[in-house]
Design a protein around this motif. Structure first.
Motif, PDB file in Angstrom:
ATOM      1  N   THR A  43     -19.189   4.008 -29.531  1.00  8.95           N
ATOM      2  CA  THR A  43     -18.968   5.448 -29.375  1.00  8.95           C
ATOM      3  C   THR A  43     -20.072   6.235 -30.061  1.00  8.95           C
ATOM      4  OG1 THR A  43     -16.620   5.031 -29.299  1.00  8.95           O
ATOM      5  CG2 THR A  43     -17.280   7.278 -29.655  1.00  8.95           C
ATOM      6  N   ARG A  47     -22.504   8.767 -28.302  1.00 18.82           N
ATOM      7  CA  ARG A  47     -22.593  10.160 -28.743  1.00 18.82           C
ATOM      8  C   ARG A  47     -24.040  10.567 -29.022  1.00 18.82           C
ATOM      9  NH1 ARG A  47     -17.277  10.855 -32.671  1.00 18.82           N
ATOM     10  NH2 ARG A  47     -15.764  10.959 -30.984  1.00 18.82           N
ATOM     11  N   TYR A  78     -20.391  12.675 -18.946  1.00 15.12           N
ATOM     12  CA  TYR A  78     -19.781  11.791 -19.946  1.00 15.12           C
ATOM     13  C   TYR A  78     -18.267  11.912 -19.885  1.00 15.12           C
ATOM     14  CZ  TYR A  78     -18.551  10.149 -24.693  1.00 15.12           C
ATOM     15  OH  TYR A  78     -17.996   9.510 -25.766  1.00 15.12           O
ATOM     16  N   PRO A  80     -15.470  10.647 -22.086  1.00 13.97           N
ATOM     17  CA  PRO A  80     -15.179   9.919 -23.318  1.00 13.97           C
ATOM     18  C   PRO A  80     -13.831   9.217 -23.261  1.00 13.97           C
ATOM     19  CG  PRO A  80     -15.064  12.289 -23.675  1.00 13.97           C
ATOM     20  CD  PRO A  80     -15.331  12.084 -22.228  1.00 13.97           C
ATOM     21  N   GLU A  82     -11.616   9.461 -25.654  1.00 17.94           N
ATOM     22  CA  GLU A  82     -10.708  10.534 -26.057  1.00 17.94           C
ATOM     23  C   GLU A  82     -10.930  11.676 -25.097  1.00 17.94           C
ATOM     24  OE1 GLU A  82      -8.505  10.434 -28.180  1.00 17.94           O
ATOM     25  OE2 GLU A  82      -9.053   9.191 -29.895  1.00 17.94           O
ATOM     26  N   ARG A  83     -10.226  11.668 -23.972  1.00 17.00           N
ATOM     27  CA  ARG A  83     -10.529  12.699 -22.994  1.00 17.00           C
ATOM     28  C   ARG A  83      -9.318  13.587 -22.802  1.00 17.00           C
ATOM     29  NH1 ARG A  83     -11.776   8.022 -20.086  1.00 17.00           N
ATOM     30  NH2 ARG A  83      -9.903   6.813 -19.732  1.00 17.00           N
ATOM     31  N   GLY A  84      -9.588  14.737 -22.251  1.00 19.01           N
ATOM     32  CA  GLY A  84      -8.490  15.649 -22.018  1.00 19.01           C
ATOM     33  C   GLY A  84      -8.980  16.888 -21.321  1.00 19.01           C
ATOM     34  N   LEU A  85      -8.033  17.751 -20.969  1.00 23.17           N
ATOM     35  CA  LEU A  85      -8.352  18.997 -20.285  1.00 23.17           C
ATOM     36  C   LEU A  85      -7.481  20.082 -20.895  1.00 23.17           C
ATOM     37  CD1 LEU A  85      -8.177  17.388 -16.769  1.00 23.17           C
ATOM     38  CD2 LEU A  85     -10.246  18.360 -17.718  1.00 23.17           C
ATOM     39  N   TYR A  86      -7.809  21.325 -20.606  1.00 24.19           N
ATOM     40  CA  TYR A  86      -6.950  22.413 -21.073  1.00 24.19           C
ATOM     41  C   TYR A  86      -5.658  22.380 -20.270  1.00 24.19           C
ATOM     42  CZ  TYR A  86     -10.912  24.292 -23.604  1.00 24.19           C
ATOM     43  OH  TYR A  86     -11.946  24.459 -24.470  1.00 24.19           O
ATOM     44  N   GLN A 142     -10.291  14.132 -14.161  1.00 25.10           N
ATOM     45  CA  GLN A 142     -11.302  13.994 -15.205  1.00 25.10           C
ATOM     46  C   GLN A 142     -12.571  13.327 -14.641  1.00 25.10           C
ATOM     47  OE1 GLN A 142      -9.690  14.179 -18.779  1.00 25.10           O
ATOM     48  NE2 GLN A 142     -11.694  14.994 -19.243  1.00 25.10           N
TER      49      GLN A 142
ATOM     50  N   ARG B  10     -13.922  32.682 -20.835  1.00 22.20           N
ATOM     51  CA  ARG B  10     -12.697  31.913 -20.657  1.00 22.20           C
ATOM     52  C   ARG B  10     -11.670  32.239 -21.736  1.00 22.20           C
ATOM     53  NH1 ARG B  10      -9.212  27.562 -21.298  1.00 22.20           N
ATOM     54  NH2 ARG B  10      -9.622  27.556 -23.508  1.00 22.20           N
ATOM     55  N   GLU B 209      -5.693  23.200 -30.445  1.00 25.08           N
ATOM     56  CA  GLU B 209      -5.328  22.856 -29.072  1.00 25.08           C
ATOM     57  C   GLU B 209      -6.416  21.983 -28.454  1.00 25.08           C
ATOM     58  OE1 GLU B 209      -5.762  25.999 -26.351  1.00 25.08           O
ATOM     59  OE2 GLU B 209      -4.780  24.928 -24.716  1.00 25.08           O
ATOM     60  N   ASN B 213      -5.490  18.307 -27.207  1.00 23.26           N
ATOM     61  CA  ASN B 213      -5.670  18.002 -25.783  1.00 23.26           C
ATOM     62  C   ASN B 213      -6.796  17.017 -25.550  1.00 23.26           C
ATOM     63  OD1 ASN B 213      -3.676  19.741 -25.173  1.00 23.26           O
ATOM     64  ND2 ASN B 213      -4.966  21.321 -24.283  1.00 23.26           N
ATOM     65  N   ARG B 214      -7.478  16.656 -26.613  1.00 25.42           N
ATOM     66  CA  ARG B 214      -8.578  15.702 -26.523  1.00 25.42           C
ATOM     67  C   ARG B 214      -9.702  16.206 -25.624  1.00 25.42           C
ATOM     68  NH1 ARG B 214      -5.784  13.664 -30.161  1.00 25.42           N
ATOM     69  NH2 ARG B 214      -5.303  11.461 -30.349  1.00 25.42           N
ATOM     70  N   ILE B 215      -9.856  17.535 -25.537  1.00 22.45           N
ATOM     71  CA  ILE B 215     -10.930  18.020 -24.680  1.00 22.45           C
ATOM     72  C   ILE B 215     -12.186  18.281 -25.498  1.00 22.45           C
ATOM     73  CG2 ILE B 215     -10.389  20.487 -24.804  1.00 22.45           C
ATOM     74  CD1 ILE B 215     -11.126  20.569 -21.804  1.00 22.45           C
ATOM     75  N   ALA B 216     -12.038  18.220 -26.830  1.00 21.87           N
ATOM     76  CA  ALA B 216     -13.158  18.568 -27.699  1.00 21.87           C
ATOM     77  C   ALA B 216     -14.411  17.764 -27.367  1.00 21.87           C
ATOM     78  CB  ALA B 216     -12.758  18.353 -29.149  1.00 21.87           C
ATOM     79  N   GLU B 217     -14.233  16.444 -27.189  1.00 21.43           N
ATOM     80  CA  GLU B 217     -15.420  15.629 -26.965  1.00 21.43           C
ATOM     81  C   GLU B 217     -16.045  15.906 -25.595  1.00 21.43           C
ATOM     82  OE1 GLU B 217     -14.954  11.612 -28.142  1.00 21.43           O
ATOM     83  OE2 GLU B 217     -17.056  11.125 -27.798  1.00 21.43           O
ATOM     84  N   VAL B 218     -15.182  16.165 -24.606  1.00 20.09           N
ATOM     85  CA  VAL B 218     -15.706  16.531 -23.286  1.00 20.09           C
ATOM     86  C   VAL B 218     -16.546  17.802 -23.412  1.00 20.09           C
ATOM     87  CG1 VAL B 218     -15.072  17.221 -20.954  1.00 20.09           C
ATOM     88  CG2 VAL B 218     -13.723  15.493 -22.122  1.00 20.09           C
ATOM     89  N   SER B 221     -19.942  17.486 -25.140  1.00 21.88           N
ATOM     90  CA  SER B 221     -20.992  16.811 -24.380  1.00 21.88           C
ATOM     91  C   SER B 221     -21.647  17.788 -23.404  1.00 21.88           C
ATOM     92  CB  SER B 221     -20.440  15.584 -23.653  1.00 21.88           C
ATOM     93  OG  SER B 221     -19.601  15.961 -22.600  1.00 21.88           O
ATOM     94  N   TYR B 410     -10.424  12.090 -35.870  1.00 21.59           N
ATOM     95  CA  TYR B 410      -8.983  11.971 -35.750  1.00 21.59           C
ATOM     96  C   TYR B 410      -8.518  11.116 -36.908  1.00 21.59           C
ATOM     97  CZ  TYR B 410      -9.347  14.063 -31.200  1.00 21.59           C
ATOM     98  OH  TYR B 410      -9.579  14.950 -30.184  1.00 21.59           O
TER      99      TYR B 410
END
Lengths: 312, 427
Positions: A43, A47, A78, A80, A82-86, A142, B10, B209, B213-218, B221, B410
């Motif tokens: 990772t 990064r 990329y 990752p 640890e991925r996610g969206l709003y 994603q 946003r 948040e 939501n784990r969006i920080a790394e996205v 980048s 984390y």
């Protein structure tokens, strides 16, 4: 021509040498597997490639030029681990937003999103919110947000986790497709069978160092143990096998797995069986799986990296 | 488009479009006014409707005098009772009284000391609650005393109305009206206090948040962590500003509408008169400008610290609260100090409190309505503004360093010491 060259990269944290002198070369259009146990430094390495961290030492060359995070991250996609969206944002808007952050104009983004949504059968999702999606669905979304801006380099960390076999195949086909069109893909995972299936080239990282690098074929050749599976038309008896030519690993009625002793060739073995009057049905080399190689190379290291003070 | 602008857009749009924003924008002034009127209404109303039975052993109080007082103010009623004390004590409830009172025979108009009687009640009533009854008794009592002393109505008026009052007036600022200034200072300081806490914690929650939501790394980048943080802070700051400007617009609309239709007498008329007096006695553009400056300056100063904390903790709200406690404390101390400085708006505590960045947004807003340059010399205003700008540049830089490390971390909650280490680490 290589899209990415890493020269002696180093990144030390207070308690760990996360990346310790790693050099790599990744060719355009390759599907490159970046492997390693948990905490090996993958990772951190990724990064640095994505401009999130600056290396302490070493140099990154991207597409023939020195890597410039501000301008080049638009050419990288990329995803990752640890991925996610709003969660509260509408899917269409969110995809548009992420694409614009990668440098696409709004209309361009809009057009591409529509194409991808139709391709992945997601066109009814536009006004839904991410919190309405299942895990697999948001995984697909994603992936779309990762590749939407047509990056030259796509980095996927465990892209198939949480996907059912049908969607896994959908994404897998898309990965091949993107590679075909000239994108380079770095694929990081623990699932060795997927690596074997998808990647042409791999590198194995452990304790912050690169311990293996090569094509999947070559690596398997390098780690072969001269194991052969021989099937006969006749019953094999113990006296057939009492010879200093090979070691018997496994024996069934009409089938044996043998390890050929050093100094002897396959022909010597075949000659021997023929002379014994046994009728051979098949003779196959057993190459080690990447899983075996992985375990052999990193299996003896402690399962968790220990924290220690680093004096750099 | 610039990436920071995209993020600001946003952050701003998602918040302004939310129903909660619209509701809180409308509801806050309504609640605020309701609170002010509500508390005074309750203060007036409580202690009313006490029906008290009075046994007079002194012979001073007659039925006529009590009746006259009851006519003047019917919120509490005194009735003369001709019963022995014991039977009134037993029966006052069944007789429909809330309480009873025995005026002892020892009461003497020539006494030079105060008297303390007990108001016996069937339920617990505070000192405030007994006030109306006490006032009635005193009205009657002073009437009796005046009569005995031979003081007529004219003399009585002279005695009561002819008093000396003091009003502070700064010689360097003749226009300043400290009554109006106190009101404005209080409202302005309080508004900044509310907005700092409310929107500061919004920034913290927004950052949390992104982590949960784990969006920080996205996100990092695609953009620099600093851009992400700045975009969020500015976006939310603009939301706060929008809300404030909407409130100002409300006030102006209400003011214009009411002065157009309701200027003829009554409560509305006197209110408008008051508002007009406010607008003529203070420098409205300067106060408005300073208010927006200190609102935004204070917001940037505090919200970047809140952002740093949001980035350092995980999804646990309690962790965030314990870590943000020192910062919230600074805001609360500022508002407490402001109330002290309003009594002496040019004292040393006021001067220093309004220059040091952590308290200046609130305390300076508590001083400016008293007059510039009368109460707040220009050099102090400029020093305060410069210090606040320097302060928020520092906190934003400092928070940016923590944020960059924290947002990708984390696990265990870091201590303040560890966070300081992140901030002062090279690159």
């Amino acid at each position: 021509m290589s899209i990415l060259e890493l020269h002696h990269l180093r990144k030390y944290f207070a308690t760990q040498k996360a990346v310790d002198d790693i050099s790599l070369n990744i060719e355009k259009g390759q599907i490159f597997g970046l492997l390693g146990p948990n905490g090996a430094g993958k990772t951190t390495l990724i990064r640095m490639i994505t401009g999130i961290f600056y290396p302490d030492e070493g140099e990154i060359m991207f597409d023939g030029k020195k890597f410039d995070p501000v301008n080049d991250i638009g050419k990288i996609g990329y995803m990752p681990e640890e991925r996610g969206l709003y969660k509260k944002m509408k899917i269409g808007e969110q995809t548009e937003y992420l694409a614009q952050l990668k440098g696409l104009s709004r209309s361009e983004a809009n057009k591409k999103i529509k194409e991808w949504f139709i391709k992945f059968d997601m066109h009814t999702w536009w006004n839904k919110k991410v919190e309405d999606l299942s895990k697999g669905m948001s995984q697909k979304l994603q992936f779309v947000t990762t590749v939407l801006h047509e990056p030259k380099l796509i980095i996927l960390d465990e892209p198939f986790s949480g996907l059912d076999p049908v969607n896994t195949n959908l994404i897998k086909d898309e990965i091949y497709n993107l590679a075909q069109k000239g994108a380079t893909i770095i694929f990081s995972t623990h699932r060795m069978e997927q690596v074997e299936e998808i990647c042409d080239h791999i590198a194995l990282v452990n304790k912050g160092r690169k311990i293996l690098d090569g094509t999947v074929k070559q690596v398997k050749q390098d780690f072969k143990e001269h194991l052969f599976k021989v099937s006969f038309a006749d019953q094999v008896t113990p006296e057939h096998l009492a010879i200093h030519l090979f070691e018997v690993k496994k024996k069934e009625n009409k089938e044996v797995v043998i390890k050929v002793d050093p100094g002897y060739s396959n022909n010597d073995v075949l000659q021997y069986f023929i002379n014994k009057g046994l009728r051979i049905e098949s003779f196959n080399e057993i190459l080690p799986s990447l899983n075996d190689i992985f375990i052999r190379l990193v299996g003896d290291t402690p399962t968790a990296r220990q924290f220690q003070e680093v004096t750099a | 488009m610039n990436k920071t602008l995209l993020i600001i857009k946003r952050e701003y749009l998602t918040r302004v479009r939310k129903k909660t924003f619209i509701i809180s924008t409308i509801l806050f002034p309504v609640l605020y006014i309701g609170l002010i009127f509500g508390t005074s209404y309750i203060a007036v109303k409580s202690g009313t409707n006490l029906h008290v039975g009075v046994i007079d052993s002194s012979g001073y109080f007659d039925k006529g005098a009590l009746e006259r007082e009851n006519m003047k103010d019917s919120s509490s009623i005194l009735t003369l009772v001709d019963l022995p004390a014991d039977s009134l004590k037993k029966n006052f409830k069944t007789m429909g009284y809330d309480g009873y009172l025995i005026i002892p025979s020892s009461l003497n108009w020539e006494s030079s000391t105060g008297q303390l009687f007990t108001l016996h009640t069937g339920r617990t009533i505070g000192i405030e609650g007994a006030q109306p009854v006490q006032a009635k008794l005193n009205n009657i009592w002073s009437g009796i005393k005046n009569e005995k002393l031979g003081i007529d109505i004219t003399k009585k008026t002279i005695l009561e109305k002819n008093t000396i009052n003091l009003k502070p007036q700064n010689v360097e600022d003749e226009k300043a009206d400290s009554g109006v200034a106190t009101g404005i200072a209080f409202v302005a300081g309080f508004l900044i206090y509310i907005i700092l806490l409310l929107y500061g914690s919004q920034v913290m929650m927004g950052v949390m948040e992104e982590k949960t939501n784990r969006i920080a790394e996205v996100m990092v980048s695609s953009v620099k962590p600093f851009q992400l943080m700045l975009g969020k802070i500015i976006g939310i700051g603009l939301v706060a500003l929008t809300q404030f400007l909407l409130w100002i617009a409300f006030v102006f609309i209400i003011y214009n509408v009411s002065s157009a239709y309701g200027s003829d007498g009554g409560a509305m008329g006197s209110m408008i008169g008051g508002v007009q007096k406010v607008f003529t006695s203070i420098n409205v553009p300067l106060i408005l400008f300073c208010f927006i400056f200190y609102l935004l300056g204070g917001f940037f100063f505090y919200s970047s610290l809140y952002a740093a904390i949001g980035s350092a903790v995980n999804e646990d709200m309690r962790e965030a609260q314990s870590l943000s406690f020192p910062i919230t404390m600074l805001v609360i101390i500022s508002i407490a100090l402001m109330q002290a400085t309003m009594r002496d708006p040019s004292g040393p505590m006021a001067v220093w409190g309004s220059i040091i960045p952590f308290s200046s947004p609130i305390i300076m807003m508590g001083r400016i309505p008293f007059g510039v340059p009368g109460t707040v010399p220009w050099w102090q205003l400029i020093a305060s503004m410069a210090a606040l700008i320097a302060g928020f540049i520092f906190t934003t830089w400092f928070a940016g360093k923590i944020y960059r490390t924290g947002i990708l971390m984390y696990g265990k909650k870091p201590s303040w010491k560890e966070m300081l280490k992140w901030a002062f680490r090279k690159n």
